[in-house]
Design a protein around this motif. Structure first.
Motif, PDB file in Angstrom:
ATOM      1  N   HIS A  15      41.344  24.451   6.833  1.00 25.63           N
ATOM      2  CA  HIS A  15      41.659  24.135   8.174  1.00 25.63           C
ATOM      3  C   HIS A  15      41.145  23.012   9.056  1.00 25.63           C
ATOM      4  O   HIS A  15      39.942  23.071   9.206  1.00 25.63           O
ATOM      5  N   LEU A  16      41.948  22.016   9.185  1.00 19.47           N
ATOM      6  CA  LEU A  16      41.386  20.872  10.005  1.00 19.47           C
ATOM      7  C   LEU A  16      41.851  20.752  11.358  1.00 19.47           C
ATOM      8  O   LEU A  16      43.090  20.523  11.464  1.00 19.47           O
ATOM      9  N   TRP A  17      41.317  20.901  12.491  1.00 17.32           N
ATOM     10  CA  TRP A  17      41.777  20.945  13.875  1.00 17.32           C
ATOM     11  C   TRP A  17      40.974  19.873  14.357  1.00 17.32           C
ATOM     12  O   TRP A  17      39.802  19.505  14.516  1.00 17.32           O
ATOM     13  N   VAL A  18      41.598  18.662  14.979  1.00 21.68           N
ATOM     14  CA  VAL A  18      41.123  17.550  15.756  1.00 21.68           C
ATOM     15  C   VAL A  18      41.273  17.824  17.289  1.00 21.68           C
ATOM     16  O   VAL A  18      42.294  17.284  17.750  1.00 21.68           O
ATOM     17  N   PRO A  19      40.588  18.542  17.996  1.00 23.54           N
ATOM     18  CA  PRO A  19      40.509  18.447  19.496  1.00 23.54           C
ATOM     19  C   PRO A  19      40.191  17.042  20.375  1.00 23.54           C
ATOM     20  O   PRO A  19      39.678  16.328  19.790  1.00 23.54           O
ATOM     21  N   GLU A  20      40.635  17.288  21.698  1.00 21.27           N
ATOM     22  CA  GLU A  20      40.397  16.107  22.370  1.00 21.27           C
ATOM     23  C   GLU A  20      38.969  16.429  22.924  1.00 21.27           C
ATOM     24  O   GLU A  20      38.197  17.580  22.965  1.00 21.27           O
ATOM     25  N   GLY A  21      38.296  15.120  23.011  1.00 23.97           N
ATOM     26  CA  GLY A  21      36.798  15.475  23.305  1.00 23.97           C
ATOM     27  C   GLY A  21      35.830  14.340  22.490  1.00 23.97           C
ATOM     28  O   GLY A  21      36.448  14.012  21.490  1.00 23.97           O
ATOM     29  N   GLY A  22      34.748  14.321  23.001  1.00 23.31           N
ATOM     30  CA  GLY A  22      33.432  13.287  22.087  1.00 23.31           C
ATOM     31  C   GLY A  22      32.621  14.337  21.378  1.00 23.31           C
ATOM     32  O   GLY A  22      31.522  13.990  21.115  1.00 23.31           O
ATOM     33  N   SER A  23      32.982  15.669  21.042  1.00 21.95           N
ATOM     34  CA  SER A  23      31.871  16.359  20.352  1.00 21.95           C
ATOM     35  C   SER A  23      31.773  16.052  18.737  1.00 21.95           C
ATOM     36  O   SER A  23      32.614  15.492  18.448  1.00 21.95           O
ATOM     37  N   PRO A  24      30.552  16.034  18.131  1.00 21.05           N
ATOM     38  CA  PRO A  24      30.499  15.807  16.932  1.00 21.05           C
ATOM     39  C   PRO A  24      31.335  16.757  15.986  1.00 21.05           C
ATOM     40  O   PRO A  24      31.672  17.677  16.358  1.00 21.05           O
ATOM     41  N   ALA A  25      31.668  16.292  14.909  1.00 22.59           N
ATOM     42  CA  ALA A  25      32.509  17.266  13.639  1.00 22.59           C
ATOM     43  C   ALA A  25      31.848  18.439  13.626  1.00 22.59           C
ATOM     44  O   ALA A  25      30.448  18.432  13.414  1.00 22.59           O
ATOM     45  N   ARG A  26      32.356  19.519  13.579  1.00 26.94           N
ATOM     46  CA  ARG A  26      31.865  20.775  13.146  1.00 26.94           C
ATOM     47  C   ARG A  26      32.514  21.407  11.973  1.00 26.94           C
ATOM     48  O   ARG A  26      33.565  21.429  11.731  1.00 26.94           O
ATOM     49  N   HIS A  50      26.429  23.033   1.463  1.00 25.10           N
ATOM     50  CA  HIS A  50      25.782  21.764   1.084  1.00 25.10           C
ATOM     51  C   HIS A  50      26.931  20.680   0.805  1.00 25.10           C
ATOM     52  O   HIS A  50      26.712  19.534   1.144  1.00 25.10           O
ATOM     53  N   LEU A  51      27.778  21.191   0.165  1.00 27.53           N
ATOM     54  CA  LEU A  51      29.025  20.302  -0.069  1.00 27.53           C
ATOM     55  C   LEU A  51      29.650  19.685   1.166  1.00 27.53           C
ATOM     56  O   LEU A  51      29.875  18.469   1.225  1.00 27.53           O
ATOM     57  N   ALA A  52      29.743  20.484   2.209  1.00 27.34           N
ATOM     58  CA  ALA A  52      30.173  20.147   3.637  1.00 27.34           C
ATOM     59  C   ALA A  52      29.520  19.039   4.206  1.00 27.34           C
ATOM     60  O   ALA A  52      29.610  17.995   4.741  1.00 27.34           O
ATOM     61  N   ARG A  53      28.171  19.380   4.243  1.00 26.62           N
ATOM     62  CA  ARG A  53      26.905  18.446   4.938  1.00 26.62           C
ATOM     63  C   ARG A  53      27.449  17.014   4.217  1.00 26.62           C
ATOM     64  O   ARG A  53      27.260  16.118   4.899  1.00 26.62           O
ATOM     65  N   LEU A  91      23.281  22.582   7.366  1.00 29.09           N
ATOM     66  CA  LEU A  91      23.852  22.014   8.337  1.00 29.09           C
ATOM     67  C   LEU A  91      23.236  21.790   9.560  1.00 29.09           C
ATOM     68  O   LEU A  91      22.613  22.697  10.206  1.00 29.09           O
ATOM     69  N   PRO A  92      23.059  20.512  10.074  1.00 23.57           N
ATOM     70  CA  PRO A  92      22.546  20.656  11.346  1.00 23.57           C
ATOM     71  C   PRO A  92      23.030  21.140  12.495  1.00 23.57           C
ATOM     72  O   PRO A  92      24.024  21.395  12.541  1.00 23.57           O
ATOM     73  N   ARG A  93      22.311  21.448  13.532  1.00 29.17           N
ATOM     74  CA  ARG A  93      22.798  22.389  14.661  1.00 29.17           C
ATOM     75  C   ARG A  93      24.070  22.044  15.164  1.00 29.17           C
ATOM     76  O   ARG A  93      24.942  22.852  15.408  1.00 29.17           O
ATOM     77  N   GLU A  94      24.078  20.771  15.381  1.00 30.54           N
ATOM     78  CA  GLU A  94      25.234  20.240  16.208  1.00 30.54           C
ATOM     79  C   GLU A  94      26.439  20.080  15.555  1.00 30.54           C
ATOM     80  O   GLU A  94      27.525  20.002  15.802  1.00 30.54           O
ATOM     81  N   HIS A  95      26.351  20.466  14.009  1.00 33.56           N
ATOM     82  CA  HIS A  95      27.664  20.385  13.127  1.00 33.56           C
ATOM     83  C   HIS A  95      28.003  21.781  12.652  1.00 33.56           C
ATOM     84  O   HIS A  95      29.156  21.880  11.954  1.00 33.56           O
ATOM     85  N   ARG A  96      27.389  22.815  13.213  1.00 34.85           N
ATOM     86  CA  ARG A  96      27.712  23.985  12.683  1.00 34.85           C
ATOM     87  C   ARG A  96      28.777  24.625  14.111  1.00 34.85           C
ATOM     88  O   ARG A  96      28.801  24.662  15.349  1.00 34.85           O
ATOM     89  N   LEU A  97      29.712  25.370  13.470  1.00 35.86           N
ATOM     90  CA  LEU A  97      30.890  25.845  14.122  1.00 35.86           C
ATOM     91  C   LEU A  97      30.567  27.443  14.328  1.00 35.86           C
ATOM     92  O   LEU A  97      30.210  27.971  13.161  1.00 35.86           O
ATOM     93  N   VAL A  98      30.430  27.912  15.553  1.00 36.46           N
ATOM     94  CA  VAL A  98      29.898  29.169  15.639  1.00 36.46           C
ATOM     95  C   VAL A  98      30.724  30.070  16.633  1.00 36.46           C
ATOM     96  O   VAL A  98      30.726  31.267  16.657  1.00 36.46           O
TER      97      VAL A  98
END
Length: 111
Positions: A32-43, A67-70, A2-9
């Protein structure tokens, strides 16, 4: 990978997604899917416990799920946080089975 900006750490984001997000599950995984307020990319983050198997098996499951998530990042809402938790049955599941299960849970969560 996964690209760095899409990793949840962040542990805090993992907790928020699992506690406040929508959940759906199958035989091999729970998402589990949570959609917070803000303009960050999907992680996307993954939880693969020792119940899945030894380290080699856990790492194989994680690689497959990553790989499947990407491939499915474009279908997630803008700033979504997705946590995928592998269940013990994921150790014996094929790549195609995991893909079908991930598609199924994402479809159910999106409703």
């Amino acid at each position: 990978m996964l690209p760095r900006e899409h990793r949840l750490v962040s542990g805090d984001d993992f907790r928020k997604a699992t506690r406040h997000g929508r959940r759906a599950g199958t035989r091999t995984l729970v998402a589990h899917l949570w959609v917070p307020e803000g303009g960050s990319p999907a992680r996307v983050g993954f939880v693969v416990s020792k119940a899945v198997g030894p380290a080699v098996t856990r790492n194989r499951v994680k690689r497959r799920l990553r790989h499947l998530a990407r491939e499915r990042l474009s279908s997630l809402p803008g700033s979504a946080v997705l946590v995928v938790r592998a269940l013990p049955a994921a150790a014996e599941a094929s790549y195609d089975d995991l893909g079908r299960d991930l598609d199924s849970v994402l479809e159910r969560i999106a409703r």
